[in-house]
Design a protein around this motif. Structure first.
Motif, short mmCIF file in Angstrom:
data_model
loop_
_atom_site.label_atom_id
_atom_site.label_comp_id
_atom_site.label_asym_id
_atom_site.label_seq_id
_atom_site.Cartn_x
_atom_site.Cartn_y
_atom_site.Cartn_z
N MET A 71 -4.10 -2.46 -3.41
CA MET A 71 -3.64 -3.03 -4.63
C MET A 71 -4.60 -4.09 -5.16
SD MET A 71 -1.64 -1.10 -3.09
CE MET A 71 -1.65 -1.68 -1.43
N PRO A 72 -5.41 -4.68 -4.32
CA PRO A 72 -6.39 -5.62 -4.86
C PRO A 72 -7.32 -4.96 -5.88
CG PRO A 72 -6.28 -5.85 -2.48
CD PRO A 72 -5.46 -4.65 -2.85
N ARG A 73 -7.63 -3.68 -5.67
CA ARG A 73 -8.51 -3.00 -6.62
C ARG A 73 -7.87 -2.89 -8.00
NH1 ARG A 73 -12.80 1.51 -6.63
NH2 ARG A 73 -12.44 2.33 -8.70
N ALA A 74 -6.59 -2.51 -8.05
CA ALA A 74 -5.89 -2.41 -9.33
C ALA A 74 -5.82 -3.78 -10.00
CB ALA A 74 -4.49 -1.84 -9.13
N ARG A 75 -5.50 -4.80 -9.22
CA ARG A 75 -5.44 -6.17 -9.76
C ARG A 75 -6.78 -6.56 -10.36
NH1 ARG A 75 -2.92 -11.51 -7.59
NH2 ARG A 75 -1.73 -10.09 -6.32
N HIS A 76 -7.85 -6.31 -9.61
CA HIS A 76 -9.18 -6.69 -10.09
C HIS A 76 -9.58 -5.89 -11.33
CE1 HIS A 76 -13.28 -8.10 -10.03
NE2 HIS A 76 -13.68 -6.84 -10.11
N LEU A 77 -9.30 -4.60 -11.36
CA LEU A 77 -9.66 -3.78 -12.52
C LEU A 77 -8.98 -4.29 -13.79
CD1 LEU A 77 -9.58 -0.18 -11.00
CD2 LEU A 77 -11.59 -1.40 -11.86
N VAL A 78 -7.70 -4.60 -13.70
CA VAL A 78 -6.99 -5.08 -14.88
C VAL A 78 -7.46 -6.48 -15.25
CG1 VAL A 78 -4.72 -5.73 -15.77
CG2 VAL A 78 -5.02 -3.56 -14.58
N TRP A 79 -7.64 -7.34 -14.28
CA TRP A 79 -8.14 -8.69 -14.56
C TRP A 79 -9.50 -8.62 -15.25
CZ3 TRP A 79 -12.49 -11.42 -13.21
CH2 TRP A 79 -12.47 -12.78 -13.50
N ARG A 80 -10.37 -7.76 -14.74
CA ARG A 80 -11.70 -7.62 -15.34
C ARG A 80 -11.62 -7.06 -16.76
NH1 ARG A 80 -16.58 -4.10 -12.76
NH2 ARG A 80 -18.05 -4.47 -14.44
N PHE A 81 -10.78 -6.05 -16.96
CA PHE A 81 -10.59 -5.47 -18.28
C PHE A 81 -10.11 -6.55 -19.26
CE2 PHE A 81 -7.80 -3.59 -21.46
CZ PHE A 81 -8.63 -2.62 -22.01
N VAL A 82 -9.11 -7.32 -18.86
CA VAL A 82 -8.57 -8.38 -19.72
C VAL A 82 -9.65 -9.38 -20.06
CG1 VAL A 82 -6.99 -10.36 -19.69
CG2 VAL A 82 -6.17 -8.10 -19.00
N SER A 83 -10.47 -9.74 -19.09
CA SER A 83 -11.52 -10.73 -19.31
C SER A 83 -12.63 -10.19 -20.20
CB SER A 83 -12.12 -11.17 -17.97
OG SER A 83 -11.15 -11.78 -17.19
N GLU A 84 -13.12 -9.01 -19.90
CA GLU A 84 -14.26 -8.45 -20.64
C GLU A 84 -13.89 -8.04 -22.06
OE1 GLU A 84 -16.07 -5.38 -18.29
OE2 GLU A 84 -16.79 -6.83 -16.80
N CYS A 85 -12.67 -7.59 -22.26
CA CYS A 85 -12.24 -7.16 -23.60
C CYS A 85 -11.69 -8.30 -24.43
CB CYS A 85 -11.20 -6.04 -23.48
SG CYS A 85 -11.87 -4.54 -22.78
N ARG A 86 -11.63 -9.47 -23.85
CA ARG A 86 -11.13 -10.65 -24.56
C ARG A 86 -9.81 -10.36 -25.25
NH1 ARG A 86 -15.67 -14.46 -25.24
NH2 ARG A 86 -17.47 -13.42 -24.35
N THR A 87 -8.86 -9.91 -24.46
CA THR A 87 -7.56 -9.50 -24.99
C THR A 87 -6.70 -10.68 -25.42
OG1 THR A 87 -6.59 -9.51 -22.79
CG2 THR A 87 -7.52 -7.42 -23.57
N GLY A 88 -7.00 -11.86 -24.94
CA GLY A 88 -6.20 -13.02 -25.29
C GLY A 88 -4.95 -13.18 -24.44
N VAL A 89 -4.83 -12.38 -23.38
CA VAL A 89 -3.68 -12.53 -22.49
C VAL A 89 -4.13 -13.16 -21.18
CG1 VAL A 89 -2.48 -10.55 -23.52
CG2 VAL A 89 -3.83 -10.22 -21.46
N ASP A 90 -3.19 -13.61 -20.41
CA ASP A 90 -3.46 -14.25 -19.13
C ASP A 90 -3.88 -13.19 -18.11
OD1 ASP A 90 -3.30 -15.44 -16.59
OD2 ASP A 90 -1.52 -16.62 -17.10
N GLY A 91 -5.14 -13.20 -17.73
CA GLY A 91 -5.67 -12.22 -16.78
C GLY A 91 -5.03 -12.30 -15.41
N ASP A 92 -4.70 -13.52 -14.97
CA ASP A 92 -4.06 -13.67 -13.66
C ASP A 92 -2.66 -13.07 -13.66
OD1 ASP A 92 -6.29 -14.94 -12.54
OD2 ASP A 92 -5.59 -16.93 -13.15
N ALA A 93 -1.91 -13.30 -14.73
CA ALA A 93 -0.57 -12.71 -14.83
C ALA A 93 -0.66 -11.19 -14.90
CB ALA A 93 0.16 -13.26 -16.06
N ALA A 94 -1.61 -10.69 -15.66
CA ALA A 94 -1.79 -9.23 -15.77
C ALA A 94 -2.16 -8.63 -14.42
CB ALA A 94 -2.87 -8.90 -16.81
N GLY A 95 -3.06 -9.28 -13.70
CA GLY A 95 -3.46 -8.78 -12.39
C GLY A 95 -2.32 -8.81 -11.38
N LEU A 96 -1.56 -9.91 -11.37
CA LEU A 96 -0.44 -10.03 -10.44
C LEU A 96 0.62 -8.95 -10.71
CD1 LEU A 96 1.28 -11.47 -8.28
CD2 LEU A 96 2.15 -12.93 -10.13
N ALA A 97 1.02 -8.81 -11.96
CA ALA A 97 2.06 -7.84 -12.29
C ALA A 97 1.59 -6.41 -12.01
CB ALA A 97 2.49 -7.99 -13.75
#
Length: 123
Positions: A1-27
């Motif tokens: 599950m760390p891989r899924a968390r990291h992939l989403v966190w990275r996506f959120v960060s690189e795409c500048r989505t404006g959402v909390d990357g840590d919350a997205a990764g945790l959920a």
């Protein structure tokens, strides 16, 4: 599950989505863990960017997921959906004949002042 968390966190960060990357990764990590642990089938992870962020985790077992009421007690597991409900703006479950999709949404943070960190030279 760390891989899924990291992939989403990275996506959120690189795409500048404006959402909390840590919350997205945790959920995301919680939903993927639940799918792997309880469904025992292949899973699909889908991330959508719109007004906010929507993450969907689908598996091949259309059983209803159980949400425990809180994070109390001595159990070290069983809090995944509780955590998702705490960090997400919205979450839910969609079913069809052979799959279920558990999803959550995060809203973009409202625009605010830029954060500036002072830099002091060493020495």
């Amino acid at each position: 599950m760390p891989r899924a968390r990291h992939l989403v966190w990275r996506f959120v960060s690189e795409c500048r989505t404006g959402v909390d990357g840590d919350a997205a990764g945790l959920a995301t990590s919680e939903l993927v863990t639940n799918a792997i642990r309880h469904a025992g089938t292949a899973i699909d992870l889908l991330v959508r960017v719109g007004p906010g962020l929507r993450v969907e985790v689908s598996d091949g077992r259309p059983d209803r997921p159980l949400r425990r009421p809180g994070a109390g007690g001595p159990d070290v597991s069983g809090r995944g959906l509780y955590l998702v409900a705490v960090v997400a703006a919205r979450w839910g479950v969609a079913y069809d004949a052979s799959t279920k999709t558990v999803w959550f949404e995060l809203d973009r943070a409202p625009p605010g002042p830029d954060r500036v960190w002072p830099v002091r030279p060493a020495g």
